[in-house]
Write an enzyme that holds these catalytic residues in place. Structure first.
Site, PDB file in Angstrom:
ATOM      1  N   CYS A 131      49.822  41.245  23.753  1.00 59.94           N
ATOM      2  CA  CYS A 131      48.415  41.663  23.764  1.00 59.94           C
ATOM      3  C   CYS A 131      48.168  42.598  22.584  1.00 59.94           C
ATOM      4  O   CYS A 131      48.132  42.130  21.452  1.00 59.94           O
ATOM      5  CB  CYS A 131      47.996  42.255  25.105  1.00 59.94           C
ATOM      6  SG  CYS A 131      49.178  43.307  25.952  1.00 59.94           S
ATOM      7  N   SER A 132      48.006  43.893  22.840  1.00 55.42           N
ATOM      8  CA  SER A 132      47.656  44.784  21.734  1.00 55.42           C
ATOM      9  C   SER A 132      48.063  46.216  22.047  1.00 55.42           C
ATOM     10  O   SER A 132      47.416  47.148  21.592  1.00 55.42           O
ATOM     11  CB  SER A 132      46.152  44.730  21.479  1.00 55.42           C
ATOM     12  OG  SER A 132      45.464  45.011  22.689  1.00 55.42           O
ATOM     13  N   CYS A 133      49.122  46.400  22.854  1.00 53.10           N
ATOM     14  CA  CYS A 133      49.526  47.735  23.278  1.00 53.10           C
ATOM     15  C   CYS A 133      49.816  48.618  22.066  1.00 53.10           C
ATOM     16  O   CYS A 133      50.474  48.185  21.119  1.00 53.10           O
ATOM     17  CB  CYS A 133      50.743  47.645  24.183  1.00 53.10           C
ATOM     18  SG  CYS A 133      50.406  46.677  25.659  1.00 53.10           S
TER      19      CYS A 133
END
Lengths: 225, 209
Positions: B113-115
């Protein structure tokens, strides 16, 4: 889930182009993107779903849809799914754009401007008291990731399945994403950082075989070697 | 992806207008339903525009460069060490600091995702969330680094940290040479955001704005 989001190692996406993409929002789209960001955070602060439910809602869609949407369009699509699944907004309300009945959120569960600083500062820690449960693995232990391919939520990337590595660090007793994605806020397992040699992951195509990649995974994803 | 290129054949401006209208409609509906309050949305946007950003991470790094006890604390328990500077919060609840050395360069990604460590770096740049970076950082980090203008010295290995759970990583770059006489305040200006993600290096003395 073997979903469209699990793209580590995938070919064909082109260059990164950091110079043109250095801001948090796309040039020209700042207005709606920052608003979408804030709506998602504010709605999430109501506590109607876990962070893993929100990730699953974004990722559980067809590859063609996922890869045709921009980043914050995916956030909006996920939010819409959650609002409907949780019964907070009906499809009729989405169609008309207006509330068809009284407010769905009990007072106190709607984030106010006054509560924003404290809420953002508090965040949402996911560590839980381990009680008598001790970590089964220690730094340096050799492990192999399991070949897990469930239909549901999981945080073991496809590129790191069934691969041999080692425990880099024991990170804590953390809420388990797989069950949290179904709304379970309590089930937790020991979380580890696991290291792999690039040569193990990418074979002959490794850019530099002795380089390393780490992932963070819970004990049920691992077997000791 | 269409948003990364300008070769799609419909009008870019009308797509944005359409999205603006859709998000406004969603905000109206959710406000009527008592799910969000517009003033809270303003406050969230304001927080990440003016308060929470990479200056925080740069202060952490500059302190680690100048305070050996703090550096040790940051290495052993980054969450507590950073919390002592009051930089706690959303997407920074569980922190680990990873230190670059002549033998190892560290780089951070979230392939799923985009952590990203919002509490110390603010919101992630578009490229960090993009599919090219997510797909390639784990497979060909050196080719990706080259696109950022970074070439690592011979003999320095790369470790890429894929943030697949709730741990958030802060890269502590090596202190640049020639900075021995600089104060902590001066050093802060050398610490770029990308150097704390691992896709850049700190500025050299005299190069900061």
């Amino acid at each position: 889930m073997n979903g469209p989001h699990d793209i580590g190692g995938m070919h064909g996406f082109g260059p990164v182009d950091p110079g043109a993409n250095a801001a948090p929002y796309h040039s020209g789209a700042e207005g709606w993107e920052e608003r979408a960001m804030a709506i998602t955070i504010a709605a999430g602060a109501g506590g109607h779903w876990t962070i893993d439910e929100s990730r699953f809602a974004r990722e559980n869609r067809s590859p063609s849809e996922y890869h045709s949407l921009s980043y914050f369009q995916i956030w909006l699509a996920g939010l819409r799914s959650l609002l409907q699944t949780k019964g907070l907004v009906t499809s009729e309300e989405f169609a008309t754009g207006h509330a068809g009945n009284t407010a769905t959120t009990p007072a106190g569960r709607c984030l106010t401007a006054e509560d924003v600083p404290a809420t953002l500062k508090r965040g949402g820690p996911v560590d839980r008291p381990p009680g008598d449960v001790r970590p089964a693995l220690a730094p340096g232990d050799r492990v192999r990731t399991r070949n897990l391919q469930p239909r549901g939520h999981i945080r073991l990337p496809a590129y790191a399945r069934d691969k041999e590595g080692w425990i880099v660090a024991v990170q804590g007793y953390h809420v388990f994403a797989d069950t949290s994605a179904k709304g379970d806020r309590d089930t937790a397992h020991w979380l580890y950082t696991v290291g792999f040699r690039a040569g193990t992951l990418w074979g002959d195509a490794a850019e530099h075989p002795a380089d390393e990649v780490t992932i963070d995974v819970w004990e049920p994803y691992l077997d000791r070697l | 992806m269409p948003h990364d290129h300008h070769d799609h054949d419909h009008d870019h401006g009308s797509e944005l207008d359409d999205m603006t209208a859709r998000v406004m409609a969603l905000e109206t509906l959710l406000t009527e339903k008592g799910i969000v309050q517009p003033a809270a949305l303003d406050a969230i946007i304001e927080t990440y525009e003016t308060q929470v950003g990479p200056r925080r991470g740069a202060e952490v790094v500059a302190r680690a460069w100048t305070d050996p006890d703090f550096r040790d604390w940051l290495e052993k328990d980054a969450t507590a060490a950073i919390a002592s500077m009051d930089y706690t919060g959303r997407q920074g609840e569980h922190m680990m600091a990873v230190f670059n050395t002549p033998e190892r360069h560290n780089m951070v990604v979230c392939t799923l995702c985009s952590c990203y460590p919002w509490a110390v770096l603010g919101l992630p740049p578009v490229w960090y969330k993009s599919t090219p970076y997510r797909a390639r950082a784990v497979r060909e980090p050196r080719a990706v680094l080259a696109e950022f203008g970074v070439t690592l010295p011979e003999g320095q290995s790369v470790r890429v940290w894929d943030s697949t759970a709730e741990m958030r990583y802060l890269v502590v770059p090596m202190r640049p040479e020639g900075t021995e006489a600089m104060t902590r305040e001066q050093l802060i200006d050398l610490v770029t955001r990308d150097s704390m993600i691992g896709t850049g290096l700190p500025l050299s003395p005299g190069a900061s704005a």
